[in-house]
Write a protein that holds these residues in place. Structure first.
Motif, PDB file in Angstrom:
ATOM      1  N   PRO A  14       0.831  -1.203   0.000  1.00 20.15           N
ATOM      2  CA  PRO A  14       0.000   0.000   0.000  1.00 20.15           C
ATOM      3  C   PRO A  14       0.862   1.248   0.000  1.00 20.15           C
ATOM      4  O   PRO A  14       1.920   1.292   0.644  1.00 20.15           O
ATOM      5  CB  PRO A  14      -0.801  -0.121   1.310  1.00 20.15           C
ATOM      6  N   ALA A  15       0.444   2.232  -0.757  1.00 23.08           N
ATOM      7  CA  ALA A  15       1.206   3.477  -0.828  1.00 23.08           C
ATOM      8  C   ALA A  15       1.155   4.184   0.517  1.00 23.08           C
ATOM      9  O   ALA A  15       0.115   4.195   1.172  1.00 23.08           O
ATOM     10  CB  ALA A  15       0.622   4.382  -1.919  1.00 23.08           C
ATOM     11  N   PRO A  16       2.290   4.742   0.972  1.00 23.19           N
ATOM     12  CA  PRO A  16       2.271   5.445   2.250  1.00 23.19           C
ATOM     13  C   PRO A  16       1.369   6.676   2.164  1.00 23.19           C
ATOM     14  O   PRO A  16       1.260   7.317   1.116  1.00 23.19           O
ATOM     15  CB  PRO A  16       3.734   5.850   2.454  1.00 23.19           C
ATOM     16  N   ALA A  17       0.717   6.971   3.273  1.00 26.42           N
ATOM     17  CA  ALA A  17      -0.189   8.117   3.295  1.00 26.42           C
ATOM     18  C   ALA A  17       0.618   9.404   3.209  1.00 26.42           C
ATOM     19  O   ALA A  17       1.649   9.555   3.869  1.00 26.42           O
ATOM     20  CB  ALA A  17      -1.021   8.100   4.575  1.00 26.42           C
ATOM     21  N   SER A  18       0.157  10.323   2.395  1.00 25.75           N
ATOM     22  CA  SER A  18       0.823  11.610   2.281  1.00 25.75           C
ATOM     23  C   SER A  18       0.528  12.440   3.522  1.00 25.75           C
ATOM     24  O   SER A  18      -0.401  12.154   4.288  1.00 25.75           O
ATOM     25  CB  SER A  18       0.342  12.352   1.037  1.00 25.75           C
ATOM     26  N   GLN A  19       1.341  13.478   3.731  1.00 26.06           N
ATOM     27  CA  GLN A  19       1.096  14.373   4.865  1.00 26.06           C
ATOM     28  C   GLN A  19      -0.299  15.006   4.767  1.00 26.06           C
ATOM     29  O   GLN A  19      -0.989  15.162   5.772  1.00 26.06           O
ATOM     30  CB  GLN A  19       2.170  15.464   4.918  1.00 26.06           C
ATOM     31  N   GLN A  20      -0.690  15.339   3.548  1.00 28.42           N
ATOM     32  CA  GLN A  20      -2.002  15.962   3.355  1.00 28.42           C
ATOM     33  C   GLN A  20      -3.115  14.985   3.728  1.00 28.42           C
ATOM     34  O   GLN A  20      -4.088  15.360   4.386  1.00 28.42           O
ATOM     35  CB  GLN A  20      -2.144  16.413   1.903  1.00 28.42           C
ATOM     36  N   THR A  21      -2.960  13.716   3.319  1.00 26.72           N
ATOM     37  CA  THR A  21      -3.966  12.716   3.658  1.00 26.72           C
ATOM     38  C   THR A  21      -4.033  12.493   5.161  1.00 26.72           C
ATOM     39  O   THR A  21      -5.125  12.409   5.748  1.00 26.72           O
ATOM     40  CB  THR A  21      -3.649  11.391   2.947  1.00 26.72           C
ATOM     41  N   MET A  22      -2.870  12.403   5.795  1.00 28.57           N
ATOM     42  CA  MET A  22      -2.841  12.192   7.244  1.00 28.57           C
ATOM     43  C   MET A  22      -3.459  13.375   7.981  1.00 28.57           C
ATOM     44  O   MET A  22      -4.206  13.195   8.956  1.00 28.57           O
ATOM     45  CB  MET A  22      -1.402  11.966   7.711  1.00 28.57           C
ATOM     46  N   ARG A  23      -3.193  14.578   7.513  1.00 30.40           N
ATOM     47  CA  ARG A  23      -3.764  15.751   8.186  1.00 30.40           C
ATOM     48  C   ARG A  23      -5.282  15.743   8.024  1.00 30.40           C
ATOM     49  O   ARG A  23      -6.015  16.054   8.965  1.00 30.40           O
ATOM     50  CB  ARG A  23      -3.169  17.039   7.631  1.00 30.40           C
TER      51      ARG A  23
END
Length: 432
Positions: A14-23
């Protein structure tokens, strides 16, 4: 080692979550923590949100400021805590933030409401309208005018979405009413038609809102889940009636729709295989014993001296067929033997149908909602009697069958509250 896929090849990481997605996920987490605390009557502070969410205090503070700037959160005045030091500031959902606009198409009424981010109704309008057999375009034009007036009544609130409750089979994603027998509708694009009607009514801002239509029984069941106060019970059957009889199945806290989205057609469960013919084409359906027409026929439609009588009889004084639920309840409360016998017969049929659902899915509770909630005093005894006789291979208690406190408000509340719950779950599209 990665597990192979059905093709035998290793599954992709799975692709790591981006900072934007995590926020964005964390914004939802914080807002949900505040919403849960506010619902329990204990608005939390930043520190309490951090402790409950596992986020750092600095992260929570940053997210809270973003949510306040987006009009989703508000700070309450500091309350004395009795401890040394600066008291914590409690957080709550902003009552001036995005709002949910709800609409309801009934056979004999139209309704609209506006709820704030906390799910509290700020505007509520319900008008009589004889929609049985009317052209869909005329019904949607009247509903558009009602929605425009409802939104104008609370200028401080900004509708963020529109939910529409319809008494029929609805494609929730397409907004297409596939069949609404009591309205006489078939394959009506309700959402698209309502958008057009709103533009013609001079409300293009409402026409541009995200909008969904759903079956009224489904929305009543969701309102019961969110607002009914059943101690967090996530598995129940919600039965409701206006002109027809419907049910919503809540399983593990979610609405069960079935493979094609049409689960819950309790009104067409047969209770007497050789019973009277139903409009659906089958025989002995529950609606033929517990629906509007059946109850009125069994109760007798003739007026008593000095009264308008039951709807369908001469002189029904409320316009159209009238509010049959209220009139039947009034007659039952007065001790009318024919009406009480009709309700006992309806309760027996309901108990027979519901016993099958109870044996099949083992719900924690059965909730009598919609118009049935107002008739619960006379329906519940016969239902309990039938359930006790038919639910014999598993535990059953009379306490697990109850009338809803939401009553006929359920479908409209479900339509509107669904909008603001979506915001609370994913506030990212309203921030920044």
């Amino acid at each position: 080692m990665r597990e192979p896929t059905a093709s035998g090849r290793p599954a992709a990481r799975p692709a790591p979550a981006s900072q934007q997605t995590m926020r964005r996920q964390n914004l939802g987490l914080v807002l949900q923590q505040v919403a849960a605390g506010a619902a329990d009557g204990a608005p939390p502070s930043r520190a309490e949100v951090a402790a409950a969410s596992g986020l750092t205090r600095a992260a929570v503070s940053s997210l809270v400021e973003e949510l306040i700037g987006a009009g989703l959160l508000a700070e309450l005045p500091p309350a004395p805590s009795g401890r040394v030091g600066r008291p914590g500031t409690a957080l709550t959902l902003d009552p001036r933030g995005p709002a949910g606009l709800g609409a309801e198409i009934g056979v004999e009424h139209l309704a609209a409401c506006l709820v704030d981010l906390r799910g509290e109704a700020r505007v509520w309008r319900r008008v009589p309208a004889d929609n049985r057999g009317r052209p869909p375009g005329a019904v949607l034009a009247d509903l558009a005018a009602l929605l425009r007036a409802t939104a104008a009544e609370a200028p401080g609130l900004r509708p963020a979405g529109l939910g529409v409750a319809v008494p029929g089979l609805v494609g929730a994603e397409s907004g297409l009413v596939r069949r609404a027998a009591n309205l006489g509708w078939s394959d009506v694009p309700a959402v698209a038609g309502l958008r057009s009607a709103l533009r013609r009514a001079g409300a293009p801002e409402l026409a541009a809102l995200p909008a969904e239509a759903d079956n009224e029984a489904n929305l009543g069941g969701l309102a019961e889940l969110w607002l009914g106060g059943h101690g967090g019970a996530g598995d129940f059957v919600h039965i409701s009636a206006e002109s027809g009889v419907g049910a919503a199945l809540i399983v593990s806290g979610r609405l069960f729709r079935g493979a094609r989205g049409f689960a819950g057609e309790l009104g067409h469960v047969p209770v007497e295989p050789d019973g009277p013919p139903c409009a659906c084409g089958a025989r002995g359906c529950l609606e033929q014993y517990a629906g509007e027409r059946a109850v009125l026929a069994a109760a007798g439609a003739g007026p008593r001296r000095g009264e308008g009588g039951l709807p369908g009889g001469a002189g029904a004084g409320t316009g159209g067929r009238g509010d049959w639920i209220a009139l039947v309840a009034d007659r039952a409360a007065d001790g009318d033997p024919a009406v009480r016998a009709a309700l006992d017969r309806a309760g027996t049929a309901l108990g027979t149908a519901v016993a099958g659902a109870v044996n099949l899915i083992d719900p924690a509770a059965v909730i009598l909602g919609g118009g049935y909630a107002e008739l619960g005093e006379w329906l519940l005894p016969a239902m309990r009697r039938e359930l006790a006789a038919r639910v014999t291979v598993r535990p059953w208690s009379d306490d697990w069958l109850a009338a809803s406190s939401l009553g006929r408000r359920g479908p409209l509340l479900g339509a509107a509250v669904g909008v603001v719950r979506a915001i609370v779950e994913d506030p990212g599209r309203f921030t920044g």
